[in-house]
Design a protein around this motif. Structure first.
Motif, PDB file in Angstrom:
ATOM      1  N   ILE A  13       0.865  -1.185   0.000  1.00  0.00           N
ATOM      2  CA  ILE A  13       0.000   0.000   0.000  1.00  0.00           C
ATOM      3  C   ILE A  13       0.903   1.237   0.000  1.00  0.00           C
ATOM      4  N   ASN A  14       0.550   2.214  -0.834  1.00  0.00           N
ATOM      5  CA  ASN A  14       1.356   3.443  -0.904  1.00  0.00           C
ATOM      6  C   ASN A  14       0.405   4.639  -0.915  1.00  0.00           C
ATOM      7  N   SER A  15       0.190   5.196   0.268  1.00  0.00           N
ATOM      8  CA  SER A  15      -0.715   6.350   0.389  1.00  0.00           C
ATOM      9  C   SER A  15      -0.050   7.405   1.258  1.00  0.00           C
ATOM     10  N   PRO A  16       0.080   8.662   0.755  1.00  0.00           N
ATOM     11  CA  PRO A  16      -0.220   9.156  -0.583  1.00  0.00           C
ATOM     12  C   PRO A  16       0.617   8.433  -1.638  1.00  0.00           C
ATOM     13  N   ALA A  17      -0.009   8.271  -2.820  1.00  0.00           N
ATOM     14  CA  ALA A  17       0.606   7.410  -3.831  1.00  0.00           C
ATOM     15  C   ALA A  17       1.456   8.173  -4.843  1.00  0.00           C
ATOM     16  N   ASN A  18       2.568   7.571  -5.183  1.00  0.00           N
ATOM     17  CA  ASN A  18       3.361   7.937  -6.344  1.00  0.00           C
ATOM     18  C   ASN A  18       3.047   6.865  -7.397  1.00  0.00           C
ATOM     19  N   PRO A  19       2.539   7.188  -8.573  1.00  0.00           N
ATOM     20  CA  PRO A  19       2.477   8.509  -9.193  1.00  0.00           C
ATOM     21  C   PRO A  19       1.101   9.186  -9.148  1.00  0.00           C
ATOM     22  N   THR A  20       0.073   8.564  -8.559  1.00  0.00           N
ATOM     23  CA  THR A  20      -1.290   9.074  -8.798  1.00  0.00           C
ATOM     24  C   THR A  20      -1.700  10.235  -7.906  1.00  0.00           C
ATOM     25  N   GLY A  21      -1.045  10.405  -6.740  1.00  0.00           N
ATOM     26  CA  GLY A  21      -1.459  11.449  -5.792  1.00  0.00           C
ATOM     27  C   GLY A  21      -2.695  11.066  -5.003  1.00  0.00           C
ATOM     28  N   VAL A  22      -3.136   9.798  -5.146  1.00  0.00           N
ATOM     29  CA  VAL A  22      -4.336   9.345  -4.422  1.00  0.00           C
ATOM     30  C   VAL A  22      -3.992   9.120  -2.944  1.00  0.00           C
ATOM     31  N   VAL A  23      -4.902   9.566  -2.068  1.00  0.00           N
ATOM     32  CA  VAL A  23      -4.761   9.358  -0.626  1.00  0.00           C
ATOM     33  C   VAL A  23      -5.923   8.472  -0.182  1.00  0.00           C
ATOM     34  N   LEU A  24      -5.616   7.382   0.513  1.00  0.00           N
ATOM     35  CA  LEU A  24      -6.672   6.473   0.966  1.00  0.00           C
ATOM     36  C   LEU A  24      -7.166   6.904   2.343  1.00  0.00           C
ATOM     37  N   ASP A  25      -8.485   6.788   2.558  1.00  0.00           N
ATOM     38  CA  ASP A  25      -9.028   7.208   3.860  1.00  0.00           C
ATOM     39  C   ASP A  25      -9.065   6.016   4.820  1.00  0.00           C
ATOM     40  N   ARG A  26      -9.457   6.288   6.044  1.00  0.00           N
ATOM     41  CA  ARG A  26      -9.443   5.271   7.086  1.00  0.00           C
ATOM     42  C   ARG A  26     -10.265   4.027   6.677  1.00  0.00           C
ATOM     43  N   GLY A  27     -11.452   4.279   6.080  1.00  0.00           N
ATOM     44  CA  GLY A  27     -12.320   3.166   5.688  1.00  0.00           C
ATOM     45  C   GLY A  27     -11.647   2.292   4.636  1.00  0.00           C
ATOM     46  N   GLU A  28     -11.023   2.928   3.654  1.00  0.00           N
ATOM     47  CA  GLU A  28     -10.367   2.157   2.583  1.00  0.00           C
ATOM     48  C   GLU A  28      -9.182   1.355   3.140  1.00  0.00           C
ATOM     49  N   LEU A  29      -8.405   1.995   4.001  1.00  0.00           N
ATOM     50  CA  LEU A  29      -7.238   1.292   4.559  1.00  0.00           C
ATOM     51  C   LEU A  29      -7.677   0.137   5.457  1.00  0.00           C
ATOM     52  N   THR A  30      -8.753   0.367   6.218  1.00  0.00           N
ATOM     53  CA  THR A  30      -9.256  -0.697   7.091  1.00  0.00           C
ATOM     54  C   THR A  30      -9.711  -1.889   6.249  1.00  0.00           C
ATOM     55  N   ALA A  31     -10.395  -1.606   5.145  1.00  0.00           N
ATOM     56  CA  ALA A  31     -10.872  -2.706   4.286  1.00  0.00           C
ATOM     57  C   ALA A  31      -9.690  -3.492   3.718  1.00  0.00           C
ATOM     58  N   LEU A  32      -8.633  -2.775   3.298  1.00  0.00           N
ATOM     59  CA  LEU A  32      -7.462  -3.473   2.742  1.00  0.00           C
ATOM     60  C   LEU A  32      -6.763  -4.302   3.822  1.00  0.00           C
ATOM     61  N   LEU A  33      -6.676  -3.719   5.019  1.00  0.00           N
ATOM     62  CA  LEU A  33      -6.013  -4.432   6.117  1.00  0.00           C
ATOM     63  C   LEU A  33      -6.807  -5.682   6.503  1.00  0.00           C
ATOM     64  N   GLU A  34      -8.124  -5.549   6.532  1.00  0.00           N
ATOM     65  CA  GLU A  34      -8.956  -6.716   6.888  1.00  0.00           C
ATOM     66  C   GLU A  34      -8.807  -7.831   5.861  1.00  0.00           C
ATOM     67  N   LEU A  35      -8.761  -7.424   4.586  1.00  0.00           N
ATOM     68  CA  LEU A  35      -8.573  -8.423   3.532  1.00  0.00           C
ATOM     69  C   LEU A  35      -7.240  -9.161   3.743  1.00  0.00           C
ATOM     70  N   ALA A  36      -6.185  -8.384   3.990  1.00  0.00           N
ATOM     71  CA  ALA A  36      -4.853  -8.986   4.158  1.00  0.00           C
ATOM     72  C   ALA A  36      -4.840  -9.907   5.379  1.00  0.00           C
ATOM     73  N   ARG A  37      -5.446  -9.468   6.462  1.00  0.00           N
ATOM     74  CA  ARG A  37      -5.461 -10.277   7.687  1.00  0.00           C
ATOM     75  C   ARG A  37      -6.226 -11.589   7.452  1.00  0.00           C
ATOM     76  N   ASP A  38      -7.360 -11.422   6.787  1.00  0.00           N
ATOM     77  CA  ASP A  38      -8.209 -12.569   6.488  1.00  0.00           C
ATOM     78  C   ASP A  38      -7.463 -13.623   5.662  1.00  0.00           C
ATOM     79  N   ARG A  39      -6.636 -13.127   4.703  1.00  0.00           N
ATOM     80  CA  ARG A  39      -5.957 -14.059   3.785  1.00  0.00           C
ATOM     81  C   ARG A  39      -4.569 -14.483   4.278  1.00  0.00           C
ATOM     82  N   GLY A  40      -4.132 -13.913   5.416  1.00  0.00           N
ATOM     83  CA  GLY A  40      -2.807 -14.288   5.935  1.00  0.00           C
ATOM     84  C   GLY A  40      -1.647 -13.646   5.190  1.00  0.00           C
TER      85      GLY A  40
END
Ligand SMILES: Cc1ncc(COP(=O)(O)O)c(C=O)c1O
Length: 417
Positions: free
Chosen positions: A170-197
């Motif tokens: 995960i790269n937020s703020p992102a190079n090259p897009t400038g996209v910043v992920l919010d708490r909800g988006e990061l939580t969803a990504l973290l939950e997915l990663a935790r779920d899948r090990g």
């Protein structure tokens, strides 16, 4: 002996970034005129005086011997405190490694996580170094598509994953897009990663450059998880926040002690240690971090707010980047693909930008992890990246020239048609 290159490194195509670097240098040599450099993320501001003094003092005091591979204890303690108070991350000196630039920290982290045949998930539009480092470490990169707004979608990521997936980057703020992920988006990504090990690598090099919302450190979302069960490895840099690009200083906060022990082995083999006087400069930078990071944020934000709106008005940029130092400009209107556009813009206007395919390579690997062939995500073919951390006059001149050039190309198309 055969001259065929069999190493994984030898199979990695050179990046567009390096090609444009060389082309800009050649153009300057040949024309004698300075190129307007929007291709590189080096800031126009400098580290504060106390950083330089701490470096020089350390040299004068003879603090020029090796430090331990983990880094100076005083610097690590200061970083742990900064992570606790500024990022909400519960780290510890035992899990914190200093590195000569975050780029090297990332490389060693990837080496320490790579297993034979393991896959790493990267976005289709990524910083090319993330892809190169993954290949060098022995990962098989899997590039998942981004939505039209260039944001990651957990369902798309889950669909791209396989039983061999080990790491989500995960790269937020992102190079090259400038996209910043919010708490909800990061939580969803973290939950997915935790779920899948999976492990999560969170590259937070641009943590201080957010223009619309606060920065969330992914590791702060698992601060209540027992240390042994944590999965987020966070990578930070002194380069951007404190304009210390040439000092080469960064750090990695490992998820747990086991991961830190493994990365220490990688670092012993890679670097022995980080430059000692540079680490003293790092302590000074952390001591004055609030002033320095706020001042530097203001300088880049002013650039963004003043120089980039003309690109939005010209229909070349959907919206101002929410974070980081870069914007992806859509040059479809010129009728040229990004590589041709970048080559002609340099040639005719002396302005250097990076073609989007430099950030969108999709390698095909053989069984040994070597790149057999590659192509580029098609929708990156009309994007070019500009850096807006450069001095305001350069930036405004470059943006003006770029818009003019798009208009000229478009007029040429109309008259030809
Ligand atoms: C996303 C990202 N991560 C890490 C880095 C590396 O920074 P450094 O090695 O200077 O700390 C960069 C530099 O451009 C970057 O864009």
């Amino acid at each position: 002996m055969s001259s065929e290159i069999l190493s994984a490194a030898g199979s990695i195509p050179s990046s567009c970034l390096h090609r444009i670097f060389r082309a800009a240098e050649t153009k300057e040599k040949e024309s004698g005129a300075e190129v307007v450099k929007l291709h590189v993320g080096d800031p126009f501001f400098h580290p504060s005086e106390d950083v330089a003094e701490a470096f020089i003092d350390a040299v004068r005091r003879g603090e020029t011997k090796y430090t331990g591979v983990e880094g100076l204890p005083e610097l690590r303690a200061a970083v742990v405190e900064k992570l606790r108070s500024d990022n909400g991350v519960d780290s510890a000196v035992s899990r914190l490694l200093i590195s000569p630039g975050s780029c090297q920290g990332l490389a060693a982290l990837l080496q320490s996580l790579a297993e034979p045949g393991a896959e790493i998930l990267l976005p289709e539009l990524h910083w090319p170094v993330h892809l190169q480092q993954s290949l060098l470490a022995g990962f098989r990169p899997v590039l998942y598509p981004l939505g039209a707004d260039l944001r990651p979608d957990p369902e798309v990521i889950a669909a791209a994953a396989s039983p061999r997936t080990r790491v989500l980057l995960i790269n937020s703020p992102a190079n090259p897009t400038g996209v910043v992920l919010d708490r909800g988006e990061l939580t969803a990504l973290l939950e997915l990663a935790r779920d899948r090990g999976w492990h999560v690598i969170s590259d937070e090099a641009y943590e201080h450059f957010l223009y619309e919302r606060e920065h969330i450190s992914v590791a702060s979302l698992e601060r209540d998880v027992p240390v042994d069960e944590r999965i987020v490895h966070s990578v930070f840099s002194f380069s951007k926040s404190f304009a210390m690009t040439g000092y080469r200083l960064g750090y990695v906060a490992l998820a747990n002690d086991r991961a830190a022990d493994v990365m220490k082995v990688a670092q012993e083999a890679n670097i022995i240690g980080t430059s000692t006087p540079v680490q003293y400069a790092g302590i000074a930078a952390l001591n004055s971090r609030f002033d320095a990071s706020a001042t530097n944020l203001k300088l880049v934000q002013r650039n963004r707010d003043v120089a980039l709106p003309p690109l939005v008005r010209a229909g070349l940029l959907r919206e101002l980047p929410a974070g980081g130092w870069y914007a992806m400009v859509d040059v479809t209107r010129s009728g040229l693909d990004a590589e041709t556009f970048a080559t002609r813009l340099l040639d005719r206007k002396g302005i250097a930008v990076v073609p989007g395919n430099g950030f969108a390579m999709r390698p095909e690997l053989d069984d040994q992890g070597r790149v057999r062939s590659h192509d580029y995500a098609p929708w990156a073919r009309h994007l070019v990246r500009i850096a807006f951390c450069v001095d305001p006059v350069t930036l405004e001149t470059g943006v003006r020239g770029l818009i003019e050039f798009v208009d000229e190309c478009e007029a040429g198309l109309a008259s030809a048609g």
